[in-house]
Design an enzyme around this catalytic site. Structure first.
Site, short mmCIF file in Angstrom:
data_model
loop_
_atom_site.label_atom_id
_atom_site.label_comp_id
_atom_site.label_asym_id
_atom_site.label_seq_id
_atom_site.Cartn_x
_atom_site.Cartn_y
_atom_site.Cartn_z
N HIS A 1 -19.05 -1.57 -5.38
CA HIS A 1 -18.55 -1.35 -6.76
C HIS A 1 -17.19 -2.03 -6.91
O HIS A 1 -16.16 -1.44 -6.61
CB HIS A 1 -18.45 0.16 -7.03
CG HIS A 1 -18.11 0.50 -8.46
ND1 HIS A 1 -18.66 1.58 -9.11
CD2 HIS A 1 -17.30 -0.09 -9.37
CE1 HIS A 1 -18.18 1.64 -10.35
NE2 HIS A 1 -17.34 0.63 -10.52
N ASN B 1 -12.57 -9.00 -12.44
CA ASN B 1 -11.22 -9.14 -13.00
C ASN B 1 -10.22 -8.13 -12.45
O ASN B 1 -9.02 -8.37 -12.46
CB ASN B 1 -11.25 -9.04 -14.52
CG ASN B 1 -11.69 -10.35 -15.15
OD1 ASN B 1 -11.15 -11.40 -14.83
ND2 ASN B 1 -12.67 -10.30 -16.01
N HIS C 1 -6.88 -11.03 -17.71
CA HIS C 1 -7.70 -11.64 -18.76
C HIS C 1 -7.05 -12.89 -19.32
O HIS C 1 -7.71 -13.87 -19.59
CB HIS C 1 -8.01 -10.61 -19.85
CG HIS C 1 -9.01 -9.59 -19.39
ND1 HIS C 1 -8.90 -8.26 -19.64
CD2 HIS C 1 -10.14 -9.72 -18.64
CE1 HIS C 1 -9.92 -7.61 -19.09
NE2 HIS C 1 -10.68 -8.48 -18.47
N THR D 1 -19.17 -8.32 -13.45
CA THR D 1 -18.30 -8.91 -14.45
C THR D 1 -18.99 -8.98 -15.80
O THR D 1 -20.20 -9.24 -15.88
CB THR D 1 -17.80 -10.30 -14.01
OG1 THR D 1 -16.75 -10.71 -14.87
CG2 THR D 1 -18.90 -11.35 -14.01
N THR D 2 -18.23 -8.72 -16.85
CA THR D 2 -18.76 -8.82 -18.21
C THR D 2 -18.60 -10.26 -18.69
O THR D 2 -17.46 -10.74 -18.77
CB THR D 2 -17.97 -7.89 -19.16
OG1 THR D 2 -17.96 -6.58 -18.61
CG2 THR D 2 -18.59 -7.86 -20.53
N GLY E 1 -17.27 -0.14 -18.95
CA GLY E 1 -16.42 -0.14 -20.14
C GLY E 1 -15.91 1.27 -20.42
O GLY E 1 -16.26 2.22 -19.72
N GLU F 1 -18.15 9.62 -15.73
CA GLU F 1 -16.75 9.28 -15.51
C GLU F 1 -15.85 10.24 -16.25
O GLU F 1 -14.71 10.50 -15.89
CB GLU F 1 -16.47 7.87 -16.07
CG GLU F 1 -16.55 6.76 -15.08
CD GLU F 1 -16.10 5.45 -15.71
OE1 GLU F 1 -14.98 5.03 -15.39
OE2 GLU F 1 -16.84 4.87 -16.52
N ASP G 1 -13.60 -0.25 -6.83
CA ASP G 1 -13.61 -0.35 -8.29
C ASP G 1 -12.76 -1.56 -8.75
O ASP G 1 -13.32 -2.57 -9.14
CB ASP G 1 -13.10 0.95 -8.92
CG ASP G 1 -13.58 1.12 -10.36
OD1 ASP G 1 -14.50 0.40 -10.77
OD2 ASP G 1 -13.03 1.99 -11.08
#
Ligand SMILES: [Zn+2]
Length: 339
Positions: free
Chosen positions: A14, A18, A68, A100-101, A173, A203, A278
């Protein structure tokens, strides 16, 4: 123990691309993009200094914004991806599944974003041949369903051309945003077409959504902070592991202290679990450090650390042969210590 954990060939299941860039890598990335003599670089360095002194949640969010910014061009994104692989390789991680998104901006489309990341992983593997890297495109639940549909469609397409690299889809997200049921049709399609699903689940405290997610099913459960004992039993009966990220949960405030982390309850329930980072860069940790914290907080022994690593091997999306090879590396490491 630190040395033992550092050298253990670990498995990371996990990790967000980024969020996994540490300070050194961020500095290197900024230097490469702007040059060390530029005004931009000096300004960035001034912002970096704050992170060293101050790692509150605001600083963590600022770090995310920062990454980002630095990855908003093709060059930045490719180099950042290579640096992330280096981060894990240096921590002696032998296998990592990166999430990754896919993003779109004036430099790249979502398709190009994924292509750049895939290319950069290919490059990084030449430099760091000892680490096996897989990729899980992420759906950001705060974004519209149409974006999720594009992400799944791209993931399916790239999974055809890179079957050894793209193995699943992540749902992540802000857990306070978006409605899980809106994503069910596209997640079902992804699963029907053969992609594994990893869901950030429980979460935050949201019993109705947690039930919905557990009923829908998943290959692995991200965080699982607010699972009830019944939920944990259900996951156990289905052999679905919970990805535990100690530092991330404590720093982001969903768990008050390490001592209160649900890893303890999962250990007591003998439920399947894995230890993960994470966002190791943003939360200033490493997989070695997470094991060390688990040892210091819950008294994990060496053997338990090895068992958790082997558990991660089994719950990875690698092929049977790859999993055998990973387990062999762990065994060889343990054997080498006997001599
Ligand atoms: Zn996560």
């Amino acid at each position: 123990m630190l040395q033992f954990l550092k050298e253990l060939p670990k498995v990371e299941l996990h990790a967000h691309l980024n969020g996994s860039l540490g300070m050194d890598s961020l500095c290197e990335l900024a230097e490469r993009l702007y040059g060390s003599a530029s005004e931009e670089f000096s300004q960035l360095c001034a912002r970096f200094t704050r992170f060293d002194k101050d790692s509150d949640l605001d600083a963590c969010f600022e770090k995310f914004a920062f990454v980002h910014e630095l990855t908003s061009t093709e060059e930045g994104l490719r180099y950042a991806t290579e640096l992330v692989v280096r981060e894990f390789a240096r921590d002696n991680v032998q296998y990592v599944e990166l999430r990754t998104t896919p993003k779109a901006n004036k430099s790249y489309t979502r398709r190009e974003y994924l292509q750049h990341v895939i290319d950069a992983i290919g490059e990084a593997r030449k430099t760091y041949p000892d680490i096996l890297v897989k990729l899980l495109p992420s759906i950001n639940r705060a974004e519209p369903v149409a974006v999720a549909e594009e992400t799944v469609s791209l993931a399916l397409e790239f999974a055809q051309s890179h079957p050894d690299l793209i193995l699943g889809i992540d749902l992540s997200g802000n857990p306070g945003k978006g409605t899980f049921s809106d994503f069910v049709p596209i997640l079902s399609l992804a699963r029907e077409k053969g992609l594994k699903l990893v869901l950030h689940c429980a979460e935050i405290e949201n019993p109705a959504e947690i039930k919905e997610m557990l009923n829908f099913g998943m290959s692995r459960c991200g965080h699982g902070t607010f699972l009830t004992p019944e939920d944990i039993e259900l996951l156990k009966s289905r052999n679905i592991p919970i990805e535990c990220c100690l530092t991330s949960n404590v720093k982001s405030g969903t768990v008050h202290s390490l001592e209160e982390h649900h890893l303890k309850r999962l250990m007591e329930a003998d439920a399947p679990k894995v230890i993960c980072t994470d966002d190791s860069g943003v939360f200033d940790t490493t997989l070695t450090q997470e094991f060390l914290l688990a040892k210091q907080t819950f008294g994990l022994t060496r053997d338990q650390c090895v068992s958790l690593t082997l558990e991660a091997v089994q719950h990875s999306f690698a092929t049977v042969e790859e999993r055998q090879s990973m387990a062999t590396k762990v065994k060889n490491y343990m054997d080498s210590l006997q001599k």
